[in-house]
Design a protein around this motif. Structure first.
Motif, PDB file in Angstrom:
ATOM      1  N   ASP A 144       0.824  -1.210   0.000  1.00 22.44           N
ATOM      2  CA  ASP A 144       0.000   0.000   0.000  1.00 22.44           C
ATOM      3  C   ASP A 144       0.857   1.258   0.000  1.00 22.44           C
ATOM      4  O   ASP A 144       0.594   2.204  -0.737  1.00 22.44           O
ATOM      5  N   ASP A 145       1.880   1.285   0.832  1.00 28.67           N
ATOM      6  CA  ASP A 145       2.815   2.405   0.837  1.00 28.67           C
ATOM      7  C   ASP A 145       4.219   1.852   0.710  1.00 28.67           C
ATOM      8  O   ASP A 145       4.472   0.674   0.988  1.00 28.67           O
ATOM      9  N   VAL A 146       5.153   2.711   0.291  1.00 26.24           N
ATOM     10  CA  VAL A 146       6.522   2.257   0.061  1.00 26.24           C
ATOM     11  C   VAL A 146       7.492   3.388   0.386  1.00 26.24           C
ATOM     12  O   VAL A 146       7.189   4.565   0.183  1.00 26.24           O
ATOM     13  N   GLU A 147       8.638   3.030   0.922  1.00 30.37           N
ATOM     14  CA  GLU A 147       9.703   3.996   1.163  1.00 30.37           C
ATOM     15  C   GLU A 147      11.039   3.279   1.030  1.00 30.37           C
ATOM     16  O   GLU A 147      11.154   2.088   1.356  1.00 30.37           O
ATOM     17  N   VAL A 148      12.046   3.983   0.547  1.00 31.31           N
ATOM     18  CA  VAL A 148      13.352   3.390   0.270  1.00 31.31           C
ATOM     19  C   VAL A 148      14.421   4.135   1.064  1.00 31.31           C
ATOM     20  O   VAL A 148      14.453   5.371   1.074  1.00 31.31           O
ATOM     21  N   THR A 149      15.301   3.385   1.719  1.00 23.53           N
ATOM     22  CA  THR A 149      16.375   4.001   2.485  1.00 23.53           C
ATOM     23  C   THR A 149      17.529   4.377   1.556  1.00 23.53           C
ATOM     24  O   THR A 149      17.633   3.862   0.436  1.00 23.53           O
ATOM     25  N   PRO A 150      18.428   5.256   2.006  1.00 21.87           N
ATOM     26  CA  PRO A 150      19.601   5.597   1.186  1.00 21.87           C
ATOM     27  C   PRO A 150      20.450   4.385   0.836  1.00 21.87           C
ATOM     28  O   PRO A 150      21.119   4.364  -0.202  1.00 21.87           O
ATOM     29  N   GLY A 151      20.393   3.346   1.681  1.00 19.00           N
ATOM     30  CA  GLY A 151      21.169   2.136   1.424  1.00 19.00           C
ATOM     31  C   GLY A 151      20.502   1.160   0.470  1.00 19.00           C
ATOM     32  O   GLY A 151      21.084   0.130   0.133  1.00 19.00           O
ATOM     33  N   GLY A 152      19.264   1.466   0.057  1.00 22.05           N
ATOM     34  CA  GLY A 152      18.592   0.619  -0.914  1.00 22.05           C
ATOM     35  C   GLY A 152      17.589  -0.367  -0.343  1.00 22.05           C
ATOM     36  O   GLY A 152      17.000  -1.160  -1.093  1.00 22.05           O
ATOM     37  N   ASP A 153      17.350  -0.332   0.974  1.00 21.85           N
ATOM     38  CA  ASP A 153      16.331  -1.202   1.557  1.00 21.85           C
ATOM     39  C   ASP A 153      14.949  -0.644   1.225  1.00 21.85           C
ATOM     40  O   ASP A 153      14.713   0.567   1.361  1.00 21.85           O
ATOM     41  N   ILE A 154      14.036  -1.519   0.811  1.00 19.69           N
ATOM     42  CA  ILE A 154      12.679  -1.108   0.449  1.00 19.69           C
ATOM     43  C   ILE A 154      11.724  -1.569   1.543  1.00 19.69           C
ATOM     44  O   ILE A 154      11.624  -2.767   1.830  1.00 19.69           O
ATOM     45  N   TYR A 155      11.028  -0.622   2.152  1.00 15.44           N
ATOM     46  CA  TYR A 155       9.992  -0.945   3.133  1.00 15.44           C
ATOM     47  C   TYR A 155       8.633  -0.741   2.475  1.00 15.44           C
ATOM     48  O   TYR A 155       8.421   0.242   1.761  1.00 15.44           O
ATOM     49  N   TYR A 156       7.718  -1.667   2.720  1.00 14.28           N
ATOM     50  CA  TYR A 156       6.358  -1.480   2.224  1.00 14.28           C
ATOM     51  C   TYR A 156       5.370  -2.096   3.211  1.00 14.28           C
ATOM     52  O   TYR A 156       5.718  -2.971   4.008  1.00 14.28           O
ATOM     53  N   THR A 157       4.124  -1.602   3.160  1.00  9.64           N
ATOM     54  CA  THR A 157       3.076  -2.121   4.034  1.00  9.64           C
ATOM     55  C   THR A 157       2.108  -2.976   3.236  1.00  9.64           C
ATOM     56  O   THR A 157       1.749  -2.636   2.112  1.00  9.64           O
ATOM     57  N   ASP A 158       1.693  -4.074   3.821  1.00 12.36           N
ATOM     58  CA  ASP A 158       0.679  -4.957   3.240  1.00 12.36           C
ATOM     59  C   ASP A 158      -0.595  -4.739   4.053  1.00 12.36           C
ATOM     60  O   ASP A 158      -0.778  -5.330   5.122  1.00 12.36           O
ATOM     61  N   ILE A 159      -1.480  -3.864   3.563  1.00 15.17           N
ATOM     62  CA  ILE A 159      -2.638  -3.412   4.338  1.00 15.17           C
ATOM     63  C   ILE A 159      -3.610  -4.536   4.673  1.00 15.17           C
ATOM     64  O   ILE A 159      -4.201  -4.556   5.755  1.00 15.17           O
ATOM     65  N   LEU A 160      -3.786  -5.496   3.778  1.00 12.35           N
ATOM     66  CA  LEU A 160      -4.764  -6.559   3.995  1.00 12.35           C
ATOM     67  C   LEU A 160      -4.238  -7.636   4.943  1.00 12.35           C
ATOM     68  O   LEU A 160      -4.981  -8.146   5.791  1.00 12.35           O
ATOM     69  N   GLN A 161      -2.983  -7.984   4.814  1.00 16.05           N
ATOM     70  CA  GLN A 161      -2.395  -8.982   5.707  1.00 16.05           C
ATOM     71  C   GLN A 161      -1.930  -8.364   7.030  1.00 16.05           C
ATOM     72  O   GLN A 161      -1.702  -9.074   8.011  1.00 16.05           O
ATOM     73  N   GLY A 162      -1.754  -7.029   7.045  1.00 16.31           N
ATOM     74  CA  GLY A 162      -1.361  -6.348   8.276  1.00 16.31           C
ATOM     75  C   GLY A 162       0.124  -6.387   8.569  1.00 16.31           C
ATOM     76  O   GLY A 162       0.530  -6.257   9.729  1.00 16.31           O
ATOM     77  N   ASN A 163       0.949  -6.533   7.516  1.00 20.45           N
ATOM     78  CA  ASN A 163       2.393  -6.669   7.715  1.00 20.45           C
ATOM     79  C   ASN A 163       3.162  -5.425   7.274  1.00 20.45           C
ATOM     80  O   ASN A 163       2.795  -4.771   6.305  1.00 20.45           O
ATOM     81  N   ILE A 164       4.248  -5.131   7.985  1.00 20.26           N
ATOM     82  CA  ILE A 164       5.271  -4.211   7.512  1.00 20.26           C
ATOM     83  C   ILE A 164       6.384  -5.096   6.980  1.00 20.26           C
ATOM     84  O   ILE A 164       6.784  -6.075   7.627  1.00 20.26           O
ATOM     85  N   CYS A 165       6.864  -4.789   5.785  1.00 24.41           N
ATOM     86  CA  CYS A 165       7.819  -5.667   5.102  1.00 24.41           C
ATOM     87  C   CYS A 165       9.073  -4.883   4.713  1.00 24.41           C
ATOM     88  O   CYS A 165       8.998  -3.692   4.404  1.00 24.41           O
ATOM     89  N   ARG A 166      10.182  -5.584   4.693  1.00 28.17           N
ATOM     90  CA  ARG A 166      11.466  -4.981   4.307  1.00 28.17           C
ATOM     91  C   ARG A 166      12.156  -5.890   3.305  1.00 28.17           C
ATOM     92  O   ARG A 166      12.363  -7.082   3.564  1.00 28.17           O
ATOM     93  N   ARG A 167      12.480  -5.332   2.146  1.00 31.68           N
ATOM     94  CA  ARG A 167      13.255  -6.058   1.141  1.00 31.68           C
ATOM     95  C   ARG A 167      14.606  -5.386   1.060  1.00 31.68           C
ATOM     96  O   ARG A 167      14.728  -4.249   0.603  1.00 31.68           O
ATOM     97  N   ASP A 168      15.647  -6.070   1.538  1.00 29.05           N
ATOM     98  CA  ASP A 168      16.953  -5.428   1.608  1.00 29.05           C
ATOM     99  C   ASP A 168      17.607  -5.356   0.235  1.00 29.05           C
ATOM    100  O   ASP A 168      17.072  -5.862  -0.762  1.00 29.05           O
TER     101      ASP A 168
END
Length: 305
Positions: A91-115
């Motif tokens: 649902d939302d996404v943000e990227v760190t300066p180091g390239g890690d991608i954070y996103y929210t899964d609104i239906l499952q209720g998870n905060i996720c990180r793809r390094d």
């Protein structure tokens, strides 16, 4: 049983979304119209958007089940991260300066990180987890909206339990940190923007104006907040309005009216150019200075509305 538990949040999400769309039709009003250019619509709609350090636009799509990376100079989709890459329902996404991608899964209720190496870590918060904001020091905050209403700080590594920062305030949608270090959030149900002292505990029964301050009111369906490099604050609404708002006085100026409902999030590149996403038609709109001339860049399309 597992299948039923998945369908129920989806039904609630769709019903809530339709109610919000109906409200938008009733409230929409004429305003200043700037010329915008359109890029090809994202399948499943475009939700949260965010520019990385290289000015590549990351676009989350809940129903599309993917995060897309766009070159806004051409409108070309450079990369798509979907189920094969461990991304689902963002649902939302943000990227760190180091390239890690954070996103929210609104239906499952998870905060996720793809390094940066492609490894995905998930942590369950609650159904309705929606917005993400990362401070300059790397602290990560997520807000609940549509299917919930709360603000949490999460461990960047997604290992330690989340910390409740605030209870219900009117649904914590798009957020961004201001120059003063406070977290500015669009409360879409309350129709206002607030700033939060993230180091304080703000339970739902407490109204401490030193900790949670009202910045602006009278913004029906306000959806996103972003600051540019000069510290100027802009907000988007589902109705299609883009506002410039003084975070000190709350005074606002209508910058653009996209001309259709469905506007979700807002992002600003390093040059100060404003972009907004549309959750209904999947388009990304760029606000052109002084009206400008609309251009369908590579891969572009026309507004189906």
């Amino acid at each position: 049983m597992k299948q039923f538990m998945l369908k129920k949040p989806i039904k609630i999400f769709i019903i809530s979304f339709l109610v919000l769309a109906g409200l938008a039709v009733l409230l929409v009003a004429a305003g200043v119209v700037n010329t915008l250019y359109l890029t090809k619509g994202i399948s499943g709609g475009a939700n949260g958007i965010f520019f990385d350090k290289n000015d590549r636009l990351y676009i989350a799509s809940v129903l599309g089940g993917a995060v897309h990376v766009m070159d806004t100079g051409t409108g070309e989709i450079l990369e798509t991260l979907g189920g094969k890459e461990g991304v689902d329902g963002p649902d939302d996404v943000e990227v760190t300066p180091g390239g890690d991608i954070y996103y929210t899964d609104i239906l499952q209720g998870n905060i996720c990180r793809r390094d940066a190496n492609g490894n995905v870590t998930k942590q369950h918060i609650a159904t309705g987890v929606n917005s993400i904001a990362i401070s300059k020091t790397g602290r990560v905050f997520v807000g609940l909206a549509i299917l919930g209403d709360a603000l949490y700080e999460v461990d960047p590594a997604l290992k330690k339990p989340p910390r409740l920062v605030s209870g219900a305030r009117g649904q914590f949608n798009g957020s961004d940190f201001g120059p003063d270090g406070r977290l500015y959030t669009a409360l879409n149900l309350a129709g206002k923007i607030v700033s939060t002292n993230v180091d304080a505990d703000n339970p739902a029964t407490t109204e401490l104006e030193t900790d949670i301050q009202t910045v602006a009111t009278g913004l029906p369906t306000v959806a996103g907040v972003k600051f540019n490099a000069r510290g100027e604050m802009y907000a988007s609404t589902f109705l299609g309005n883009i506002w410039k708002i003084d975070p000190v006085t709350g005074a606002r100026e209508l910058v653009a009216d996209v001309g259709c409902i469905g506007i979700d999030n807002i992002a600003i590149d390093s040059r100060g150019t404003i972009f907004v996403s549309n959750t209904l038609n999947g388009l990304i709109y760029e606000v052109l200075p002084d009206g400008g001339t609309p251009v369908n860049k590579k891969g572009g399309g026309s507004d189906p509305a």
